[in-house]
Design a protein around this motif. Structure first.
Motif, PDB file in Angstrom:
ATOM      1  N   VAL A 271       0.841  -1.204   0.000  1.00  0.00           N
ATOM      2  CA  VAL A 271       0.000   0.000   0.000  1.00  0.00           C
ATOM      3  C   VAL A 271       0.875   1.252   0.000  1.00  0.00           C
ATOM      4  O   VAL A 271       0.713   2.155  -0.836  1.00  0.00           O
ATOM      5  CB  VAL A 271      -0.948   0.007   1.218  1.00  0.00           C
ATOM      6  CG1 VAL A 271      -1.608   1.384   1.380  1.00  0.00           C
ATOM      7  CG2 VAL A 271      -2.015  -1.063   1.079  1.00  0.00           C
ATOM      8  N   ALA A 272       1.823   1.316   0.942  1.00  0.00           N
ATOM      9  CA  ALA A 272       2.589   2.542   1.159  1.00  0.00           C
ATOM     10  C   ALA A 272       3.525   2.864   0.006  1.00  0.00           C
ATOM     11  O   ALA A 272       3.730   4.035  -0.326  1.00  0.00           O
ATOM     12  CB  ALA A 272       3.384   2.430   2.461  1.00  0.00           C
TER      13      ALA A 272
ATOM     14  N   TYR B 154      -4.816  -4.798  -7.220  1.00  0.00           N
ATOM     15  CA  TYR B 154      -3.375  -4.521  -7.149  1.00  0.00           C
ATOM     16  C   TYR B 154      -2.736  -5.304  -6.011  1.00  0.00           C
ATOM     17  O   TYR B 154      -1.689  -5.953  -6.183  1.00  0.00           O
ATOM     18  CB  TYR B 154      -3.170  -3.018  -6.976  1.00  0.00           C
ATOM     19  CG  TYR B 154      -1.849  -2.613  -6.371  1.00  0.00           C
ATOM     20  CD1 TYR B 154      -0.688  -2.578  -7.142  1.00  0.00           C
ATOM     21  CD2 TYR B 154      -1.761  -2.261  -5.019  1.00  0.00           C
ATOM     22  CE1 TYR B 154       0.524  -2.192  -6.572  1.00  0.00           C
ATOM     23  CE2 TYR B 154      -0.559  -1.874  -4.450  1.00  0.00           C
ATOM     24  CZ  TYR B 154       0.587  -1.847  -5.232  1.00  0.00           C
ATOM     25  OH  TYR B 154       1.776  -1.484  -4.670  1.00  0.00           O
ATOM     26  N   LEU B 155      -3.354  -5.287  -4.833  1.00  0.00           N
ATOM     27  CA  LEU B 155      -2.800  -5.988  -3.681  1.00  0.00           C
ATOM     28  C   LEU B 155      -2.854  -7.497  -3.871  1.00  0.00           C
ATOM     29  O   LEU B 155      -1.944  -8.222  -3.429  1.00  0.00           O
ATOM     30  CB  LEU B 155      -3.557  -5.590  -2.407  1.00  0.00           C
ATOM     31  CG  LEU B 155      -3.380  -4.136  -1.957  1.00  0.00           C
ATOM     32  CD1 LEU B 155      -4.308  -3.810  -0.792  1.00  0.00           C
ATOM     33  CD2 LEU B 155      -1.931  -3.858  -1.576  1.00  0.00           C
ATOM     34  N   ALA B 156      -3.906  -7.978  -4.521  1.00  0.00           N
ATOM     35  CA  ALA B 156      -4.003  -9.417  -4.768  1.00  0.00           C
ATOM     36  C   ALA B 156      -2.841  -9.904  -5.620  1.00  0.00           C
ATOM     37  O   ALA B 156      -2.253 -10.966  -5.355  1.00  0.00           O
ATOM     38  CB  ALA B 156      -5.335  -9.734  -5.439  1.00  0.00           C
ATOM     39  N   ARG B 157      -2.483  -9.158  -6.639  1.00  0.00           N
ATOM     40  CA  ARG B 157      -1.385  -9.561  -7.520  1.00  0.00           C
ATOM     41  C   ARG B 157      -0.028  -9.335  -6.873  1.00  0.00           C
ATOM     42  O   ARG B 157       0.865 -10.184  -6.957  1.00  0.00           O
ATOM     43  CB  ARG B 157      -1.474  -8.789  -8.827  1.00  0.00           C
ATOM     44  CG  ARG B 157      -2.635  -9.241  -9.711  1.00  0.00           C
ATOM     45  CD  ARG B 157      -2.890  -8.260 -10.841  1.00  0.00           C
ATOM     46  NE  ARG B 157      -1.718  -8.092 -11.704  1.00  0.00           N
ATOM     47  CZ  ARG B 157      -1.623  -7.143 -12.641  1.00  0.00           C
ATOM     48  NH1 ARG B 157      -2.625  -6.273 -12.802  1.00  0.00           N
ATOM     49  NH2 ARG B 157      -0.544  -7.047 -13.399  1.00  0.00           N
TER      50      ARG B 157
ATOM     51  N   TYR C 250     -10.873  -2.477   0.693  1.00  0.00           N
ATOM     52  CA  TYR C 250     -10.387  -1.581  -0.359  1.00  0.00           C
ATOM     53  C   TYR C 250     -11.341  -1.549  -1.550  1.00  0.00           C
ATOM     54  O   TYR C 250     -12.211  -2.415  -1.708  1.00  0.00           O
ATOM     55  CB  TYR C 250      -9.006  -2.055  -0.827  1.00  0.00           C
ATOM     56  CG  TYR C 250      -7.970  -2.048   0.264  1.00  0.00           C
ATOM     57  CD1 TYR C 250      -7.349  -0.868   0.657  1.00  0.00           C
ATOM     58  CD2 TYR C 250      -7.616  -3.225   0.928  1.00  0.00           C
ATOM     59  CE1 TYR C 250      -6.396  -0.856   1.670  1.00  0.00           C
ATOM     60  CE2 TYR C 250      -6.667  -3.223   1.944  1.00  0.00           C
ATOM     61  CZ  TYR C 250      -6.060  -2.040   2.310  1.00  0.00           C
ATOM     62  OH  TYR C 250      -5.131  -2.029   3.308  1.00  0.00           O
ATOM     63  N   GLY C 251     -11.114  -0.537  -2.404  1.00  0.00           N
ATOM     64  CA  GLY C 251     -11.843  -0.456  -3.654  1.00  0.00           C
ATOM     65  C   GLY C 251     -11.396  -1.555  -4.612  1.00  0.00           C
ATOM     66  O   GLY C 251     -10.368  -2.213  -4.409  1.00  0.00           O
TER      67      GLY C 251
ATOM     68  N   PRO D  30     -17.689  -3.360  -1.350  1.00  0.00           N
ATOM     69  CA  PRO D  30     -18.520  -2.923  -2.477  1.00  0.00           C
ATOM     70  C   PRO D  30     -18.463  -1.411  -2.718  1.00  0.00           C
ATOM     71  O   PRO D  30     -18.468  -0.970  -3.856  1.00  0.00           O
ATOM     72  CB  PRO D  30     -19.937  -3.364  -2.066  1.00  0.00           C
ATOM     73  CG  PRO D  30     -19.727  -4.425  -1.045  1.00  0.00           C
ATOM     74  CD  PRO D  30     -18.456  -4.093  -0.338  1.00  0.00           C
ATOM     75  N   GLN D  31     -18.417  -0.623  -1.651  1.00  0.00           N
ATOM     76  CA  GLN D  31     -18.441   0.824  -1.800  1.00  0.00           C
ATOM     77  C   GLN D  31     -17.358   1.465  -0.929  1.00  0.00           C
ATOM     78  O   GLN D  31     -17.624   2.338  -0.110  1.00  0.00           O
ATOM     79  CB  GLN D  31     -19.821   1.377  -1.422  1.00  0.00           C
ATOM     80  CG  GLN D  31     -20.938   0.896  -2.346  1.00  0.00           C
ATOM     81  CD  GLN D  31     -22.290   1.440  -1.935  1.00  0.00           C
ATOM     82  OE1 GLN D  31     -22.541   1.667  -0.760  1.00  0.00           O
ATOM     83  NE2 GLN D  31     -23.152   1.657  -2.907  1.00  0.00           N
ATOM     84  N   ALA D  32     -16.123   1.044  -1.123  1.00  0.00           N
ATOM     85  CA  ALA D  32     -15.013   1.583  -0.333  1.00  0.00           C
ATOM     86  C   ALA D  32     -14.761   3.041  -0.704  1.00  0.00           C
ATOM     87  O   ALA D  32     -14.828   3.418  -1.873  1.00  0.00           O
ATOM     88  CB  ALA D  32     -13.749   0.760  -0.566  1.00  0.00           C
ATOM     89  N   ARG D  33     -14.473   3.854   0.287  1.00  0.00           N
ATOM     90  CA  ARG D  33     -14.135   5.243   0.043  1.00  0.00           C
ATOM     91  C   ARG D  33     -12.708   5.332  -0.482  1.00  0.00           C
ATOM     92  O   ARG D  33     -11.844   4.526  -0.115  1.00  0.00           O
ATOM     93  CB  ARG D  33     -14.258   6.058   1.327  1.00  0.00           C
ATOM     94  CG  ARG D  33     -15.638   6.015   1.955  1.00  0.00           C
ATOM     95  CD  ARG D  33     -16.680   6.700   1.105  1.00  0.00           C
ATOM     96  NE  ARG D  33     -16.381   8.103   0.881  1.00  0.00           N
ATOM     97  CZ  ARG D  33     -17.185   8.939   0.222  1.00  0.00           C
ATOM     98  NH1 ARG D  33     -18.321   8.500  -0.304  1.00  0.00           N
ATOM     99  NH2 ARG D  33     -16.838  10.200   0.055  1.00  0.00           N
ATOM    100  N   PRO D  34     -12.397   6.313  -1.323  1.00  0.00           N
ATOM    101  CA  PRO D  34     -11.039   6.413  -1.887  1.00  0.00           C
ATOM    102  C   PRO D  34      -9.944   6.476  -0.837  1.00  0.00           C
ATOM    103  O   PRO D  34      -8.858   5.939  -1.042  1.00  0.00           O
ATOM    104  CB  PRO D  34     -11.114   7.705  -2.710  1.00  0.00           C
ATOM    105  CG  PRO D  34     -12.558   7.832  -3.096  1.00  0.00           C
ATOM    106  CD  PRO D  34     -13.322   7.287  -1.931  1.00  0.00           C
ATOM    107  N   ILE D  35     -10.211   7.123   0.320  1.00  0.00           N
ATOM    108  CA  ILE D  35      -9.171   7.242   1.342  1.00  0.00           C
ATOM    109  C   ILE D  35      -8.732   5.876   1.845  1.00  0.00           C
ATOM    110  O   ILE D  35      -7.583   5.686   2.260  1.00  0.00           O
ATOM    111  CB  ILE D  35      -9.664   8.116   2.525  1.00  0.00           C
ATOM    112  CG1 ILE D  35      -8.526   8.421   3.512  1.00  0.00           C
ATOM    113  CG2 ILE D  35     -10.826   7.454   3.251  1.00  0.00           C
ATOM    114  CD1 ILE D  35      -7.431   9.277   2.962  1.00  0.00           C
ATOM    115  N   ALA D  36      -9.632   4.886   1.814  1.00  0.00           N
ATOM    116  CA  ALA D  36      -9.295   3.551   2.331  1.00  0.00           C
ATOM    117  C   ALA D  36      -8.122   2.939   1.588  1.00  0.00           C
ATOM    118  O   ALA D  36      -7.341   2.169   2.159  1.00  0.00           O
ATOM    119  CB  ALA D  36     -10.522   2.634   2.230  1.00  0.00           C
TER     120      ALA D  36
END
Length: 610
Positions: A163-164, A334-337, A327-328, A349-355
């Motif tokens: 993520v970071a 991205y994290l899965a790969r 996450y969105g 389903p409806q993650a906010r962008p900040i997450a």
């Protein structure tokens, strides 16, 4: 006006401050306002700021009045006529488009400066939360090299690094023992590797809100770096020192401003801030303003700890997701790969962008199933009072609860005498100052209050008397060998900052000095040169943030208080590495565990919606 006289009557212990009334009086006397309703709301907005709230939610005003000044509540209530009108010609309140003392935003009333701080922080976080576009398939080999291959369960440290490294702004939140430092050191190695491959030598800085937290951060990073096999060109670029935020930004004596700001940005490419829960809203706004546009910022902290002493709860507002972090769709993919995970399990389903800029470390490597300290912390976090009570039945050797009565209070004092005996004997044996400071740091009494027999002031006096009776100290004057002190006000000239701890002892010539350890070095200071300070046999839980002790004692007073919250109890428990002792009355704990810290702010709404 009559309202000003009534407000003046509300200046009582636990009531309005003179500053709050003076603010309303200033608005009236300068001819800016003669609306009694608005003057009342202005005083209450100032009052709420003093309690750590960034704004005054107008819906809470009736209850606030009733709790603040019960005898005056009925006399003040007629002056309260509702939401102030946003008059285009008003010199006092606006929607923020004009420069006025107050800003009304979604039924929240702010002081102008704090509304601007909140908007600036929210705007920065939203702008910097866009992905940098790293290819997860290219990133995966480096992650596997640093963290190991994929296992049956997600490696949340690997997820946090993934993520970071792909954001200009990110947060890594986790409780004690979840591996925040390990994650940071591996993340630094990954970041440096990428920058060197791109032909750039990155400028990296480490910082924390207090001197104690900065010193501990530097020690942890140094120890973690030594435990990893890193290429020399990477290892040498990992910083070995951390500074306070004040030192980083450059304090200007006599000014609220700093040397580094939007017009004179910091010289860095990556800034990592530890213990971010302690950072208040004004400091966060000033820090973000001083970052170069291309710089990256990583906040490290525990979202469940106490909020900052000053206004705001910035880390808590940023990390105000409910349940487990999700996450969105694009970020989950991205994290899965990158981490070889099941992306559907990470997706909301409806993650906010900040997450997508946040990471949560979920596995405690220090406090496992056999740790009473870890079990207590989890029960408090969940608000599970029944489980909290059940944990004291003797199955855990690292936790003890003493009911607070006269005998329990004396037991506490006796324990402090034994706990502090080791460092005082080290002084008598003329051991080096560094060893004495280390011995002192293994034991600490924490409390919730500052004043009274159950607060810092009373306990310091009582423990000092007991140590003298035991022949361990000789407090013939204000300064004596063995006196531990904590700095309470930043002094840039002396390079001492709020939270720094020193101990008075003789130098080689037999002259009394106050010794501090900073950045691995020990230095001495004349007692007469000390900035504002307190004796620190006991310290507040707030002051203990950023520190850990082998043995931690926590005293809760016999009477309830609004400061006794779930977050305070959790923070006190998690300062303990090996032993935790609680001194508290039975009836109080259920109330404390149920009471959450509530800071009025619009930041969470700006980031998460609602």
């Amino acid at each position: 006006m009559q309202i000003l006289s009534l407000l003046q009557e509300a200046v009582l212990p636990g009531g309005l401050r003179s500053l709050d009334v003076q603010f309303a009086r200033f608005l009236y006397q300068t001819g800016q306002c003669n609306d009694a309703n608005l003057l009342l709301l202005a005083a209450l907005t100032s009052f709420e700021l003093g309690r750590g709230n960034v704004c005054l939610p107008l819906a809470t005003v009736p209850d606030l009045l009733a709790s603040l000044t019960p005898p005056l509540a009925e006399r003040l209530r007629p002056w309260l006529t509702g939401t102030p009108a946003l008059d285009a010609d008003s010199a006092v309140v606006s929607d923020g488009e004009r420069l006025t003392p107050l800003v009304l935003d979604l039924d929240r009333l702010y002081l102008q400066r704090y509304w601007r701080f909140e908007c600036d922080v929210a705007g920065f976080l939203v702008r910097k939360s866009e992905p940098l576009g790293l290819d997860p398939d290219v990133l995966r080999p480096s992650l596997q090299h640093l963290f190991g291959g994929a296992g049956a369960e997600p490696d949340w440290q690997m997820v946090a690094a993934a993520v970071a490294v792909n954001r200009r702004f990110s947060v890594i939140s986790g409780g004690p023992g979840t591996g925040k430092t390990t994650t940071v050191i591996k993340l630094l190695a990954l970041y440096i590797e990428q920058q060197l491959a791109a032909g750039s030598v990155p400028r990296i800085r480490l910082a924390a809100p207090t001197g104690k937290a900065a010193a501990r951060m530097a020690e942890s990073i140094s120890a973690a770096r030594g435990g990893l096999k890193l290429a020399p060109q990477i290892a040498r670029l990992i910083p070995q020192e951390a500074s306070t935020l004040h030192r980083l930004l450059g304090v200007r004596p006599g000014s609220r401003g700093f040397r580094h700001n939007a017009d004179n940005p910091l010289h860095l490419d990556l800034l990592i801030v530890d213990e971010a829960s302690m950072v208040d809203l004004p400091m966060m706004a000033r820090l973000l303003a001083a970052l170069p546009d291309t710089a990256r910022l990583i906040l490290i902290g525990d979202r469940d700890q106490l909020a900052s002493v000053e206004a705001g709860s910035v880390l808590g507002d940023i990390c105000s997701w409910s349940g487990e972090l999700r996450y969105g769709q694009a970020q989950a993919g991205y994290l899965a790969r990158a981490c070889e995970l099941d992306g559907t399990a990470l997706q909301a389903p409806q993650a906010r962008p900040i997450a997508d800029s946040l990471a949560q470390l979920r596995t405690s490597y220090r406090f496992g199933a056999n740790s009473g300290i870890g079990q207590l912390a989890r029960a408090v976090n969940l608000g599970d009072e029944a489980q909290f009570q059940a944990l004291w039945q003797g199955q855990f050797a690292d936790i003890t609860w003493h009911r607070l009565d006269n005998a329990g209070y004396q037991t506490l004092i006796d324990r402090c005498v034994e706990g502090y005996r080791a460092y005082l004997q080290a002084i008598s044996a003329q051991q080096p100052a560094g060893q004495v400071l280390a011995a002192f740091g293994r034991f600490q009494l924490l409390c919730a209050l500052r004043n009274g027999p159950y607060g810092v002031a009373g306990l310091n006096e009582r423990i000092e008397q007991a140590l003298a009776q035991a022949g361990l100290i000789d407090p013939g004057s204000s300064w004596y060998a063995g006196r531990p002190v904590i700095v309470t006000r930043n002094d840039r000239a002396l390079d001492l900052f709020n939270g720094d701890i020193g101990i008075a002892m003789a130098n080689a010539e037999g002259e009394l000095r106050v010794w501090f350890e900073q950045g691995g070095e020990v230095r001495a200071l004349l007692p007469s040169r000390m900035p504002e300070h307190d004796t620190v046999y006991a310290m507040t839980v707030h002051k203990s943030q950023g520190s850990e002790f082998d043995q931690t004692l926590l005293l809760l007073p016999p009477e309830d208080s609004p400061v006794l919250t779930r977050e305070l109890l959790y923070t006190g428990i998690t300062r303990a590495r090996k032993v935790f002792e609680l001194y508290a009355p039975d009836f109080l704990l259920k109330r404390v565990i149920a009471r959450r810290t509530q800071r009025a702010s619009g930041l969470a709404g700006r980031l998460w919606g609602g």
